[in-house]
Design a protein around this motif. Structure first.
Motif, PDB file in Angstrom:
ATOM      1  N   MET A  52     -22.204  68.214 -41.309  1.00  0.00           N
ATOM      2  CA  MET A  52     -20.892  68.675 -41.628  1.00  0.00           C
ATOM      3  C   MET A  52     -21.025  69.732 -42.786  1.00  0.00           C
ATOM      4  O   MET A  52     -21.984  70.015 -43.491  1.00  0.00           O
ATOM      5  CB  MET A  52     -20.343  67.416 -42.516  1.00  0.00           C
ATOM      6  N   PHE A  53     -19.727  70.604 -42.557  1.00  0.00           N
ATOM      7  CA  PHE A  53     -19.888  71.594 -43.561  1.00  0.00           C
ATOM      8  C   PHE A  53     -18.653  71.474 -44.475  1.00  0.00           C
ATOM      9  O   PHE A  53     -17.346  71.487 -43.959  1.00  0.00           O
ATOM     10  CB  PHE A  53     -19.636  73.006 -42.635  1.00  0.00           C
ATOM     11  N   GLU A  54     -19.155  71.161 -45.768  1.00  0.00           N
ATOM     12  CA  GLU A  54     -18.081  70.672 -46.670  1.00  0.00           C
ATOM     13  C   GLU A  54     -17.642  72.086 -47.405  1.00  0.00           C
ATOM     14  O   GLU A  54     -18.074  73.081 -47.289  1.00  0.00           O
ATOM     15  CB  GLU A  54     -18.874  69.991 -47.597  1.00  0.00           C
ATOM     16  N   ALA A  55     -16.451  71.957 -48.010  1.00  0.00           N
ATOM     17  CA  ALA A  55     -15.944  73.002 -48.835  1.00  0.00           C
ATOM     18  C   ALA A  55     -16.755  73.563 -49.597  1.00  0.00           C
ATOM     19  O   ALA A  55     -16.958  74.806 -50.090  1.00  0.00           O
ATOM     20  CB  ALA A  55     -14.657  72.319 -49.479  1.00  0.00           C
ATOM     21  N   GLY A 113     -11.649  76.903 -37.747  1.00  0.00           N
ATOM     22  CA  GLY A 113     -11.165  75.630 -38.389  1.00  0.00           C
ATOM     23  C   GLY A 113     -10.917  75.813 -39.811  1.00  0.00           C
ATOM     24  O   GLY A 113      -9.893  75.508 -40.772  1.00  0.00           O
ATOM     25  N   TRP A 114     -12.169  76.322 -40.326  1.00  0.00           N
ATOM     26  CA  TRP A 114     -11.924  76.815 -42.172  1.00  0.00           C
ATOM     27  C   TRP A 114     -11.004  77.759 -42.200  1.00  0.00           C
ATOM     28  O   TRP A 114     -10.391  77.784 -43.385  1.00  0.00           O
ATOM     29  CB  TRP A 114     -13.562  76.930 -42.664  1.00  0.00           C
ATOM     30  N   GLY A 115     -10.963  78.562 -41.517  1.00  0.00           N
ATOM     31  CA  GLY A 115      -9.821  79.713 -41.757  1.00  0.00           C
ATOM     32  C   GLY A 115      -8.467  79.118 -41.808  1.00  0.00           C
ATOM     33  O   GLY A 115      -7.446  79.324 -42.355  1.00  0.00           O
ATOM     34  N   ILE A 116      -7.994  78.165 -40.722  1.00  0.00           N
ATOM     35  CA  ILE A 116      -6.968  77.254 -40.856  1.00  0.00           C
ATOM     36  C   ILE A 116      -6.713  76.604 -41.982  1.00  0.00           C
ATOM     37  O   ILE A 116      -5.844  76.799 -42.516  1.00  0.00           O
ATOM     38  CB  ILE A 116      -6.783  76.433 -39.359  1.00  0.00           C
ATOM     39  N   ASP A 117      -7.809  75.665 -42.570  1.00  0.00           N
ATOM     40  CA  ASP A 117      -7.461  75.197 -43.529  1.00  0.00           C
ATOM     41  C   ASP A 117      -7.352  75.955 -44.962  1.00  0.00           C
ATOM     42  O   ASP A 117      -6.753  75.694 -45.747  1.00  0.00           O
ATOM     43  CB  ASP A 117      -9.100  74.338 -43.849  1.00  0.00           C
ATOM     44  N   ALA A 118      -7.969  77.193 -44.831  1.00  0.00           N
ATOM     45  CA  ALA A 118      -7.735  78.333 -45.958  1.00  0.00           C
ATOM     46  C   ALA A 118      -6.171  78.294 -46.016  1.00  0.00           C
ATOM     47  O   ALA A 118      -5.595  78.925 -46.923  1.00  0.00           O
ATOM     48  CB  ALA A 118      -8.683  79.535 -45.695  1.00  0.00           C
ATOM     49  N   LEU A 119      -5.705  78.863 -44.749  1.00  0.00           N
ATOM     50  CA  LEU A 119      -4.456  79.032 -44.530  1.00  0.00           C
ATOM     51  C   LEU A 119      -3.279  78.182 -45.113  1.00  0.00           C
ATOM     52  O   LEU A 119      -2.517  78.252 -45.867  1.00  0.00           O
ATOM     53  CB  LEU A 119      -3.840  79.434 -43.414  1.00  0.00           C
ATOM     54  N   VAL A 120      -3.491  76.809 -44.884  1.00  0.00           N
ATOM     55  CA  VAL A 120      -2.795  75.654 -45.253  1.00  0.00           C
ATOM     56  C   VAL A 120      -3.067  75.154 -46.681  1.00  0.00           C
ATOM     57  O   VAL A 120      -2.599  74.492 -47.295  1.00  0.00           O
ATOM     58  CB  VAL A 120      -2.804  74.627 -44.369  1.00  0.00           C
ATOM     59  N   GLY A 121      -4.467  75.757 -47.343  1.00  0.00           N
ATOM     60  CA  GLY A 121      -4.713  75.365 -48.488  1.00  0.00           C
ATOM     61  C   GLY A 121      -5.007  74.007 -48.937  1.00  0.00           C
ATOM     62  O   GLY A 121      -5.384  73.110 -49.925  1.00  0.00           O
ATOM     63  N   ARG A 122      -5.718  73.239 -47.609  1.00  0.00           N
ATOM     64  CA  ARG A 122      -6.195  71.957 -47.929  1.00  0.00           C
ATOM     65  C   ARG A 122      -7.309  71.820 -46.477  1.00  0.00           C
ATOM     66  O   ARG A 122      -7.175  72.447 -45.719  1.00  0.00           O
ATOM     67  CB  ARG A 122      -5.126  70.889 -48.123  1.00  0.00           C
ATOM     68  N   VAL A 123      -8.172  70.744 -46.990  1.00  0.00           N
ATOM     69  CA  VAL A 123      -8.925  70.403 -45.671  1.00  0.00           C
ATOM     70  C   VAL A 123      -8.150  69.507 -44.938  1.00  0.00           C
ATOM     71  O   VAL A 123      -7.755  68.615 -45.204  1.00  0.00           O
ATOM     72  CB  VAL A 123     -10.190  69.576 -46.232  1.00  0.00           C
ATOM     73  N   THR A 124      -8.159  69.699 -43.661  1.00  0.00           N
ATOM     74  CA  THR A 124      -7.463  68.996 -42.712  1.00  0.00           C
ATOM     75  C   THR A 124      -8.187  68.042 -41.683  1.00  0.00           C
ATOM     76  O   THR A 124      -7.537  67.300 -40.957  1.00  0.00           O
ATOM     77  CB  THR A 124      -6.460  69.987 -41.638  1.00  0.00           C
ATOM     78  N   ARG A 125      -9.378  68.678 -41.372  1.00  0.00           N
ATOM     79  CA  ARG A 125     -10.495  67.889 -40.527  1.00  0.00           C
ATOM     80  C   ARG A 125     -11.897  68.192 -41.054  1.00  0.00           C
ATOM     81  O   ARG A 125     -11.988  68.912 -41.753  1.00  0.00           O
ATOM     82  CB  ARG A 125     -10.326  68.231 -39.293  1.00  0.00           C
ATOM     83  N   GLU A 126     -12.801  67.545 -40.490  1.00  0.00           N
ATOM     84  CA  GLU A 126     -14.277  67.814 -40.692  1.00  0.00           C
ATOM     85  C   GLU A 126     -14.589  69.045 -39.884  1.00  0.00           C
ATOM     86  O   GLU A 126     -14.076  69.148 -39.059  1.00  0.00           O
ATOM     87  CB  GLU A 126     -14.996  66.593 -40.260  1.00  0.00           C
ATOM     88  N   HIS A 127     -15.400  69.646 -40.371  1.00  0.00           N
ATOM     89  CA  HIS A 127     -15.940  70.909 -39.750  1.00  0.00           C
ATOM     90  C   HIS A 127     -17.294  70.890 -39.659  1.00  0.00           C
ATOM     91  O   HIS A 127     -18.210  70.784 -40.524  1.00  0.00           O
ATOM     92  CB  HIS A 127     -15.534  72.175 -40.788  1.00  0.00           C
ATOM     93  N   GLY A 165      -6.302  83.207 -48.085  1.00  0.00           N
ATOM     94  CA  GLY A 165      -6.107  81.929 -48.107  1.00  0.00           C
ATOM     95  C   GLY A 165      -6.775  81.245 -49.372  1.00  0.00           C
ATOM     96  O   GLY A 165      -7.238  81.937 -50.145  1.00  0.00           O
ATOM     97  N   GLU A 166      -6.810  79.807 -49.334  1.00  0.00           N
ATOM     98  CA  GLU A 166      -7.553  79.285 -50.472  1.00  0.00           C
ATOM     99  C   GLU A 166      -8.278  77.861 -49.751  1.00  0.00           C
ATOM    100  O   GLU A 166      -7.849  77.149 -49.084  1.00  0.00           O
ATOM    101  CB  GLU A 166      -6.380  78.737 -51.253  1.00  0.00           C
ATOM    102  N   ILE A 167      -9.626  77.752 -50.466  1.00  0.00           N
ATOM    103  CA  ILE A 167     -10.295  76.643 -50.077  1.00  0.00           C
ATOM    104  C   ILE A 167     -10.969  76.128 -51.432  1.00  0.00           C
ATOM    105  O   ILE A 167     -11.672  77.032 -52.315  1.00  0.00           O
ATOM    106  CB  ILE A 167     -11.447  77.159 -49.184  1.00  0.00           C
ATOM    107  N   GLY A 168     -10.694  74.760 -51.644  1.00  0.00           N
ATOM    108  CA  GLY A 168     -11.009  74.337 -53.004  1.00  0.00           C
ATOM    109  C   GLY A 168     -10.685  75.133 -54.113  1.00  0.00           C
ATOM    110  O   GLY A 168     -11.057  75.165 -55.168  1.00  0.00           O
TER     111      GLY A 168
END
Length: 168
Positions: free
Chosen positions: A1-4, A26-40, A123-126
């Motif tokens: 798994m690739f964690e934030a 997937g991480w790009g989508i999570d960056a756009l929505v500003g939260r982790v939405t699933r495991e990567h 976007g935003e991650i963590g």
């Protein structure tokens, strides 16, 4: 798994090396929505082709090495680096034009994919601002094939965050 935290470590190392990269997939989508939405299972990164030697060296300093077996399609469209704990980076070299648009070569016969200048956003991650691809570009990438479960989750996250119509 690739964690934030691992994503941010990679981005920080590349930034310190002077590399310009954009988070996709997937991480790009999570960056756009500003939260982790699933495991990567991996991290998709786009980078300037002229910076590739620096990108590779910076990633090697983190313990990543290029993997050539089983990578389809491979170069020139993309290449994969595997690192600590089996993490995978899916790297996509881009040739930028003066207007800010970019071209990703897909094969040696002239096939290419064009990125308009406006698709490079943040976007935003963590809690950290990160460069990524726009929601419209992410939706575009998810067209023309039978969606996997993760694709359905990704598009649902974009619909919820942006009200974007997605079609499968």
């Amino acid at each position: 798994m690739f964690e934030a935290g691992a994503v941010l470590d990679v981005l920080e190392t590349l930034g310190k090396a002077g590399c310009q990269v954009w988070v996709a997939g997937g991480w790009g989508i999570d960056a756009l929505v500003g939260r982790v939405t699933r495991e990567h299972g991996d991290l998709d990164l786009l980078h300037r082709v002229e910076q590739e030697p620096i990108v590779v060296a910076a990633l090697e300093s983190l313990g990543y090495a290029e993997r050539t077996e089983g990578v389809v399609p491979g170069r020139p469209a993309r290449f994969v680096m595997t690192g600590p704990e089996g993490r995978e980076l899916d790297l996509h070299p881009l040739h930028f034009a003066p207007d800010g648009s970019a071209l990703q070569r897909l094969d040696d016969d002239g096939g290419a994919f064009t990125y308009p200048a406006g698709v490079f956003v943040t976007g935003e991650i963590g809690g950290v601002r990160v460069p990524c691809l726009s929601a419209a570009q992410q939706v575009s990438f998810h067209q023309g094939y039978a969606p996997r479960e993760r694709d359905l989750l990704d598009m649902a996250a974009l619909r919820e965050a942006y009200g974007i119509a997605t079609h499968f």
